[in-house]
Design a protein around this motif. Structure first.
Motif, PDB file in Angstrom:
ATOM      1  N   SER A 183       0.953  -1.085   0.039  1.00 37.19           N
ATOM      2  CA  SER A 183       0.207   0.335   0.229  1.00 37.19           C
ATOM      3  C   SER A 183       1.102   1.068  -0.051  1.00 37.19           C
ATOM      4  O   SER A 183       0.492   2.222   0.088  1.00 37.19           O
ATOM      5  CB  SER A 183      -0.781  -0.504   1.013  1.00 37.19           C
ATOM      6  OG  SER A 183      -0.209   0.657   2.270  1.00 37.19           O
ATOM      7  N   ILE A 184       1.786   0.789   0.086  1.00 45.45           N
ATOM      8  CA  ILE A 184       3.169   2.084   0.081  1.00 45.45           C
ATOM      9  C   ILE A 184       3.738   2.304  -1.011  1.00 45.45           C
ATOM     10  O   ILE A 184       4.622   1.372  -1.789  1.00 45.45           O
ATOM     11  CB  ILE A 184       4.335   1.956   1.329  1.00 45.45           C
ATOM     12  CG1 ILE A 184       3.635   2.335   2.328  1.00 45.45           C
ATOM     13  CG2 ILE A 184       4.873   3.303   1.477  1.00 45.45           C
ATOM     14  CD1 ILE A 184       4.464   1.440   3.747  1.00 45.45           C
ATOM     15  N   LYS A 230       9.763   4.622   5.615  1.00 44.49           N
ATOM     16  CA  LYS A 230       8.163   3.927   5.634  1.00 44.49           C
ATOM     17  C   LYS A 230       8.572   2.203   5.735  1.00 44.49           C
ATOM     18  O   LYS A 230       7.633   1.690   6.768  1.00 44.49           O
ATOM     19  CB  LYS A 230       6.875   4.048   4.748  1.00 44.49           C
ATOM     20  CG  LYS A 230       6.739   5.657   5.218  1.00 44.49           C
ATOM     21  CD  LYS A 230       5.450   6.336   3.662  1.00 44.49           C
ATOM     22  CE  LYS A 230       5.115   6.876   4.959  1.00 44.49           C
ATOM     23  NZ  LYS A 230       3.789   7.794   3.578  1.00 44.49           N
ATOM     24  N   MET A 231       9.542   2.099   4.890  1.00 48.32           N
ATOM     25  CA  MET A 231       9.804   0.786   4.895  1.00 48.32           C
ATOM     26  C   MET A 231      10.970   0.060   6.260  1.00 48.32           C
ATOM     27  O   MET A 231      10.184  -0.821   6.316  1.00 48.32           O
ATOM     28  CB  MET A 231       9.923   0.350   3.775  1.00 48.32           C
ATOM     29  CG  MET A 231       9.163   0.624   2.483  1.00 48.32           C
ATOM     30  SD  MET A 231       8.135  -0.332   2.341  1.00 48.32           S
ATOM     31  CE  MET A 231       8.502  -2.066   2.017  1.00 48.32           C
ATOM     32  N   THR A 232      11.447   0.973   6.070  1.00 48.95           N
ATOM     33  CA  THR A 232      12.103   0.320   7.760  1.00 48.95           C
ATOM     34  C   THR A 232      11.587   0.598   8.982  1.00 48.95           C
ATOM     35  O   THR A 232      11.636  -0.272   9.462  1.00 48.95           O
ATOM     36  CB  THR A 232      13.153   1.911   7.683  1.00 48.95           C
ATOM     37  OG1 THR A 232      13.990   1.437   6.353  1.00 48.95           O
ATOM     38  CG2 THR A 232      13.939   1.490   8.972  1.00 48.95           C
ATOM     39  N   ALA A 233      11.018   1.445   8.693  1.00 49.13           N
ATOM     40  CA  ALA A 233       9.928   1.111   9.945  1.00 49.13           C
ATOM     41  C   ALA A 233       8.621   0.411   9.849  1.00 49.13           C
ATOM     42  O   ALA A 233       8.118  -0.505  11.464  1.00 49.13           O
ATOM     43  CB  ALA A 233       8.483   2.504  10.092  1.00 49.13           C
ATOM     44  N   TYR A 264       7.299  -5.670  12.711  1.00 51.99           N
ATOM     45  CA  TYR A 264       7.192  -6.626  12.297  1.00 51.99           C
ATOM     46  C   TYR A 264       8.385  -7.163  12.714  1.00 51.99           C
ATOM     47  O   TYR A 264       7.879  -8.969  13.446  1.00 51.99           O
ATOM     48  CB  TYR A 264       6.451  -6.675  11.103  1.00 51.99           C
ATOM     49  CG  TYR A 264       4.978  -6.533  10.431  1.00 51.99           C
ATOM     50  CD1 TYR A 264       3.798  -7.235  11.198  1.00 51.99           C
ATOM     51  CD2 TYR A 264       4.732  -5.218  10.095  1.00 51.99           C
ATOM     52  CE1 TYR A 264       2.661  -7.133  10.524  1.00 51.99           C
ATOM     53  CE2 TYR A 264       3.416  -4.937   9.813  1.00 51.99           C
ATOM     54  CZ  TYR A 264       2.187  -5.651  10.043  1.00 51.99           C
ATOM     55  OH  TYR A 264       1.053  -5.294   9.709  1.00 51.99           O
ATOM     56  N   ASP A 265       9.367  -6.940  12.901  1.00 54.18           N
ATOM     57  CA  ASP A 265       9.762  -8.011  13.012  1.00 54.18           C
ATOM     58  C   ASP A 265      10.295  -7.708  14.924  1.00 54.18           C
ATOM     59  O   ASP A 265      10.294  -8.791  15.918  1.00 54.18           O
ATOM     60  CB  ASP A 265      11.685  -6.474  13.571  1.00 54.18           C
ATOM     61  CG  ASP A 265      12.411  -7.108  11.752  1.00 54.18           C
ATOM     62  OD1 ASP A 265      11.722  -8.005  10.978  1.00 54.18           O
ATOM     63  OD2 ASP A 265      13.578  -6.320  11.480  1.00 54.18           O
TER      64      ASP A 265
END
Length: 379
Positions: A149-150, A160-163, A168-169
């Motif tokens: 969705s990003i 945003k992908m790093t966050a 989820y980690d």
């Protein structure tokens, strides 16, 4: 004793209860609008992957079969006739455990939201998931949908992908802590073995070993527990400088071949499979290395993680890729006894063993394969 543990003990009296009958039966019901839809079921028994399918008829569908022990299984509902290949990883799916029990699956809108009744093991599985924080695959699906969705055009896409990864980690790390606690508190549950297998992906095996040893004998005899025990042992023994454990498996003609047959020569034990794209991509490089060093004492012994149903594909891959060395397999897929013995968790993987039988290198691919062989066998 906590409430959950009391509930689980009342639901589960040990693996033996799952074999009070000789097989399983799954009866499903669907809305009339789903007439003619195809339903797929994937499970394993005796190390063999089994795929089955059926068609919704008069609002019902049914599967029959038998498992050697409880099997983590996947059911797929094809609502639009797209075919299994197109929807097996993204379509309407249900992951659950199949034992030799009777199941009723009532579908109203989707298989994913279906109610399953009739199976004591499924009731325990549901309680287990509630305790540890949900289904792993459902968590991954949620993460994947959020990531999709990003838009890549977003100026903050990388942040945003790093966050998202960090989020989820942490979810998975917290889940593993709960799984570890579950295993400590429920030594008679098959899901304790499954929990420890996942915990092993984020915790030292030395931390898992005593918990595994505390499980009931019946649970420790399940293939999941045996494979984890073998992985723990492999971490101790499959090390550079150690003697490689001997093994014997049949070649493509059914004749036994042993690692000890190669004493006095360098041998690269190569774990691969016909269905493994990275393995197939690496094969030309391996052939090149073999041709360059075979006259200097190099042998290759291929160990396939194909299953019985994939035997023909295995033989065709050997021929198509032009792999002239000896190939062996017990055709048990990921349960291949040699792969379990060596703690193999991914392919391709290999170990270079010297004439005295000691492991001298591992995971040799691409240019590193040629560099190490040149150092050991000479240019």
């Amino acid at each position: 004793m906590n409430t959950l543990k009391i509930t689980l003990i009342s639901l589960f009296t040990g693996p033996a209860m799952l074999f009070a009958q000789t097989g399983f039966q799954i009866n499903g019901t669907t809305p009339a609008s789903k007439e003619g839809c195809v339903v797929y079921l994937d499970y394993t028994s005796n190390g063999e992957s089994i795929s089955d399918s059926t068609i919704v008829t008069n609002g019902t569908f049914q599967f029959r079969g038998a498992v050697s022990e409880p099997s983590y299984s996947r059911m797929i509902f094809d609502h639009q006739g797209q075919g299994k290949y197109m929807i097996q990883n993204i379509g309407d799916r249900l992951y659950f455990y199949v034992g030799n029990e009777n199941y009723h699956i009532a579908i109203t809108d989707s298989l994913h939201n279906a109610a399953i009744t009739g199976s004591p093991m499924h009731a325990e599985y549901t309680a287990f998931l509630n305790e540890v924080g949900g289904c792993f695959i459902a968590i991954m699906d949620e993460a994947g949908k959020t990531a999709a969705s990003i838009p890549q055009s977003d100026p903050q896409y990388n942040e945003k992908m790093t966050a998202l990864r960090n989020k989820y980690d942490k979810i998975l790390a917290d889940r593993r802590l709960k799984e570890l606690e579950f295993a400590k508190n429920n030594p008679n549950s098959i899901f304790s073995a499954e929990a420890l297998r996942d915990v092993a992906n984020g915790h030292p095996l030395s931390e898992i070993e005593p918990v595994l040893a505390s499980l009931s004998e019946e649970v420790r005899n399940l293939s999941t527990a045996k494979q984890l025990a073998a992985r723990i042992q492999a971490e101790k023994t499959i090390q550079i400088g150690n003697i490689a454990p001997d093994f014997t498996q049949p070649d493509i003609n059914g004749q036994p071949v042993s690692l000890s047959d190669y004493r006095g020569r360098y041998v690269l034990v190569d774990f691969w499979a016909s269905w493994c794209a990275p393995c197939r991509a690496e094969n030309p490089n391996l052939v090149k290395a073999y041709e360059a060093y075979k006259d200097k004492g190099l042998e290759v012994l291929g160990v396939s993680l194909d299953s019985k149903s994939g035997r023909d594909a295995w033989l065709k891959a050997i021929e198509k890729d032009g792999l002239p060395w000896v190939h062996v397999s017990d055709l048990k897929g990921w349960s291949n006894a040699v792969a379990v013995l060596y703690g193999v968790r991914g392919v391709p993987q290999n170990y270079l063993i010297d004439p005295e039988g000691r492991i001298v290198a591992s995971n040799l691919r691409d240019e590193r394969l040629h560099t190490v062989l040149a150092e050991i066998l000479g240019n």
